[in-house]
Motif scaffolding. Structure first.
Motif, PDB file in Angstrom:
ATOM      1  N   LEU A  23      37.260  36.334  15.241  1.00  0.00           N
ATOM      2  CA  LEU A  23      37.688  37.264  14.207  1.00  0.00           C
ATOM      3  C   LEU A  23      36.456  37.702  13.405  1.00  0.00           C
ATOM      4  O   LEU A  23      35.425  37.001  13.390  1.00  0.00           O
ATOM      5  CB  LEU A  23      38.726  36.618  13.286  1.00  0.00           C
ATOM      6  CG  LEU A  23      40.145  36.462  13.881  1.00  0.00           C
ATOM      7  CD1 LEU A  23      41.019  35.614  12.963  1.00  0.00           C
ATOM      8  CD2 LEU A  23      40.793  37.825  14.128  1.00  0.00           C
ATOM      9  N   PRO A  24      36.531  38.837  12.717  1.00  0.00           N
ATOM     10  CA  PRO A  24      35.346  39.365  12.030  1.00  0.00           C
ATOM     11  C   PRO A  24      35.025  38.634  10.726  1.00  0.00           C
ATOM     12  O   PRO A  24      35.905  38.045  10.080  1.00  0.00           O
ATOM     13  CB  PRO A  24      35.726  40.820  11.753  1.00  0.00           C
ATOM     14  CG  PRO A  24      37.219  40.812  11.667  1.00  0.00           C
ATOM     15  CD  PRO A  24      37.655  39.773  12.669  1.00  0.00           C
ATOM     16  N   THR A  25      33.740  38.701  10.338  1.00  0.00           N
ATOM     17  CA  THR A  25      33.282  38.254   9.017  1.00  0.00           C
ATOM     18  C   THR A  25      32.607  39.471   8.363  1.00  0.00           C
ATOM     19  O   THR A  25      33.267  40.436   8.073  1.00  0.00           O
ATOM     20  CB  THR A  25      32.354  37.040   9.137  1.00  0.00           C
ATOM     21  OG1 THR A  25      31.228  37.367   9.979  1.00  0.00           O
ATOM     22  CG2 THR A  25      33.090  35.855   9.739  1.00  0.00           C
ATOM     23  N   GLY A  26      31.314  39.423   8.094  1.00  0.00           N
ATOM     24  CA  GLY A  26      30.590  40.618   7.667  1.00  0.00           C
ATOM     25  C   GLY A  26      30.241  40.653   6.195  1.00  0.00           C
ATOM     26  O   GLY A  26      30.792  39.938   5.361  1.00  0.00           O
ATOM     27  N   ARG A  27      29.316  41.552   5.865  1.00  0.00           N
ATOM     28  CA  ARG A  27      28.763  41.662   4.508  1.00  0.00           C
ATOM     29  C   ARG A  27      29.805  42.106   3.492  1.00  0.00           C
ATOM     30  O   ARG A  27      29.692  41.799   2.307  1.00  0.00           O
ATOM     31  CB  ARG A  27      27.591  42.652   4.492  1.00  0.00           C
ATOM     32  CG  ARG A  27      26.368  42.182   5.252  1.00  0.00           C
ATOM     33  CD  ARG A  27      25.175  43.078   4.962  1.00  0.00           C
ATOM     34  NE  ARG A  27      24.799  43.044   3.564  1.00  0.00           N
ATOM     35  CZ  ARG A  27      24.026  42.118   3.010  1.00  0.00           C
ATOM     36  NH1 ARG A  27      23.547  41.133   3.757  1.00  0.00           N
ATOM     37  NH2 ARG A  27      23.723  42.171   1.736  1.00  0.00           N
TER      38      ARG A  27
ATOM     39  N   ALA B  19      38.874  35.902   0.518  1.00  0.00           N
ATOM     40  CA  ALA B  19      40.181  35.861   1.178  1.00  0.00           C
ATOM     41  C   ALA B  19      40.089  36.328   2.624  1.00  0.00           C
ATOM     42  O   ALA B  19      40.719  35.743   3.522  1.00  0.00           O
ATOM     43  CB  ALA B  19      41.183  36.718   0.404  1.00  0.00           C
ATOM     44  N   ASP B  20      39.307  37.383   2.872  1.00  0.00           N
ATOM     45  CA  ASP B  20      39.116  37.865   4.244  1.00  0.00           C
ATOM     46  C   ASP B  20      38.493  36.782   5.115  1.00  0.00           C
ATOM     47  O   ASP B  20      38.919  36.541   6.249  1.00  0.00           O
ATOM     48  CB  ASP B  20      38.198  39.094   4.266  1.00  0.00           C
ATOM     49  CG  ASP B  20      38.780  40.312   3.574  1.00  0.00           C
ATOM     50  OD1 ASP B  20      40.014  40.430   3.518  1.00  0.00           O
ATOM     51  OD2 ASP B  20      37.974  41.141   3.090  1.00  0.00           O
ATOM     52  N   LEU B  21      37.468  36.144   4.581  1.00  0.00           N
ATOM     53  CA  LEU B  21      36.734  35.140   5.351  1.00  0.00           C
ATOM     54  C   LEU B  21      37.604  33.923   5.634  1.00  0.00           C
ATOM     55  O   LEU B  21      37.599  33.388   6.748  1.00  0.00           O
ATOM     56  CB  LEU B  21      35.468  34.746   4.592  1.00  0.00           C
ATOM     57  CG  LEU B  21      34.441  35.873   4.427  1.00  0.00           C
ATOM     58  CD1 LEU B  21      33.407  35.511   3.375  1.00  0.00           C
ATOM     59  CD2 LEU B  21      33.761  36.188   5.754  1.00  0.00           C
ATOM     60  N   GLU B  22      38.361  33.500   4.632  1.00  0.00           N
ATOM     61  CA  GLU B  22      39.260  32.364   4.845  1.00  0.00           C
ATOM     62  C   GLU B  22      40.328  32.705   5.881  1.00  0.00           C
ATOM     63  O   GLU B  22      40.700  31.851   6.703  1.00  0.00           O
ATOM     64  CB  GLU B  22      39.900  31.952   3.526  1.00  0.00           C
ATOM     65  CG  GLU B  22      38.924  31.276   2.578  1.00  0.00           C
ATOM     66  CD  GLU B  22      39.562  30.842   1.277  1.00  0.00           C
ATOM     67  OE1 GLU B  22      38.939  30.014   0.559  1.00  0.00           O
ATOM     68  OE2 GLU B  22      40.669  31.323   0.963  1.00  0.00           O
TER      69      GLU B  22
END
Length: 319
Positions: free
Chosen positions: A36-40, A45-48
């Motif tokens: 799944l994506p991460t990014g700058r 919440a997105d990262l978790e």
């Protein structure tokens, strides 16, 4: 494969997070690998959501009767291995984020109570090369990744070197002579600011190259474009100087290099080796620079090595 002890391997980087189940021979369990994506621009919440998602998906592939004996996490640095915190440079919303505890909580929610080990991704990839890759049988090794960033790890006299914080081997942030790169993180002379894929492209664009990706730069190099040739040569020589310095310091025998941009052209390795061959110390000239022998699975195999080959790691006292 279901009868063998399995490690849950997690690899967190600046563009993606992956997880998979890996057996004691360094083989990924088919169907268990998820990304799944991460990014700058990702929020906490997105990262978790991404990290939790790949962990849950990987564990959903656990065969009946199989046993997970531990969770290994390789993460872009810097990290704090004692406290389990991460601050990946290319993910601004995570500073001193408790990644080890978060993944342990996700595992616990699935009734998995096993040891969770966090190390820098460069340490993990070096352990993978030493285990099943290009550095098998070699006990003084540096592993490197040249991609969105530049990472590294060290094995000296057959033991993994992490340092007290876990950041030993961070070769991407050594300074390389008078070569100036982009002013990344306020450090324009750091190897990563000069020689990572995006920064090599940025330098080429400043010289008139019109492409925007490492793949386009590699294609231009293959076609003989003068700017692309100069950019790849500049990057290869910068990496070569960093390797020469590391070898002078640690008496390395072998450096294994992977990562997407390392595949731009075999000539990248030629430029590195030319720097080494011209070095004034014979013991530096002996170091071998080789491509990774692992596929894109290497970072996950390395994360699994944190569990399956944990005896190579120094002790990690915790609060």
């Amino acid at each position: 494969m279901s009868a063998t002890p399995l490690a849950l391997a997690v690899d967190f980087g600046g563009t993606k997070v992956e997880a998979a189940l890996v057996d004691a021979d360094g083989v990924l369990l088919p169907g268990s690998r998820h990304r799944l994506p991460t990014g700058r621009t990702a929020t906490v919440a997105d990262l978790e959501a991404s990290v939790g998602g790949v962990v849950r998906d990987a564990l959903a592939a656990l065969p009946e009767g199989a046993t997970v004996v531990g969770v290994g996490i390789g993460c872009a640095g810097p990290i704090d291995r004692r406290r389990g915190l991460v601050s990946p440079l290319n993910v601004p919303d995570w500073r001193d984020y408790p990644l080890r505890d978060f993944i342990a909580s996700v595992a616990a929610s699935l009734s998995l109570d096993v040891p969770v080990t966090l190390e820098m991704d460069g340490v993990a990839i070096t352990m993978a090369e030493h285990w099943v890759g290009a550095a098998q049988g070699v006990d003084n090794v540096m592993g490197m990744v040249i991609s969105t960033g530049i990472g590294g790890g060290l094995i000296v006299d057959g033991r993994v070197i992490t340092g007290p914080t876990g950041n030993a081997g961070h070769i991407g942030h050594v300074e390389v002579g008078a070569t100036r790169g982009e002013d990344t993180f306020g450090a324009p002379y750091a190897l990563e600011a000069i020689a990572s894929g995006p920064h090599t492209v940025a330098w080429a664009r400043g010289e008139g190259f019109t492409g925007t990706t490492g793949e386009e730069l590699a294609a231009a190099y293959a076609a003989g474009d003068e700017v692309a040739v100069a950019a790849i040569t500049r990057t290869g020589r910068a990496v070569g100087h960093a390797i020469a310095s590391a070898t002078a310091l640690l008496d390395l025998e072998l450096v294994a290099i992977g990562g997407g941009f390392s595949h731009s052209t075999p000539d990248l390795f030629t430029h590195m080796r030319e720097v080494i061959e011209a070095h004034y110390f014979p013991f530096v000239r002996k170091v071998r620079i080789v491509p990774s022998a692992l596929s894109s699975e290497g970072p996950l195999i390395g994360a699994a090595a944190l569990i399956h080959r944990s005896a190579l790691l120094p002790a990690n006292p915790r609060d």
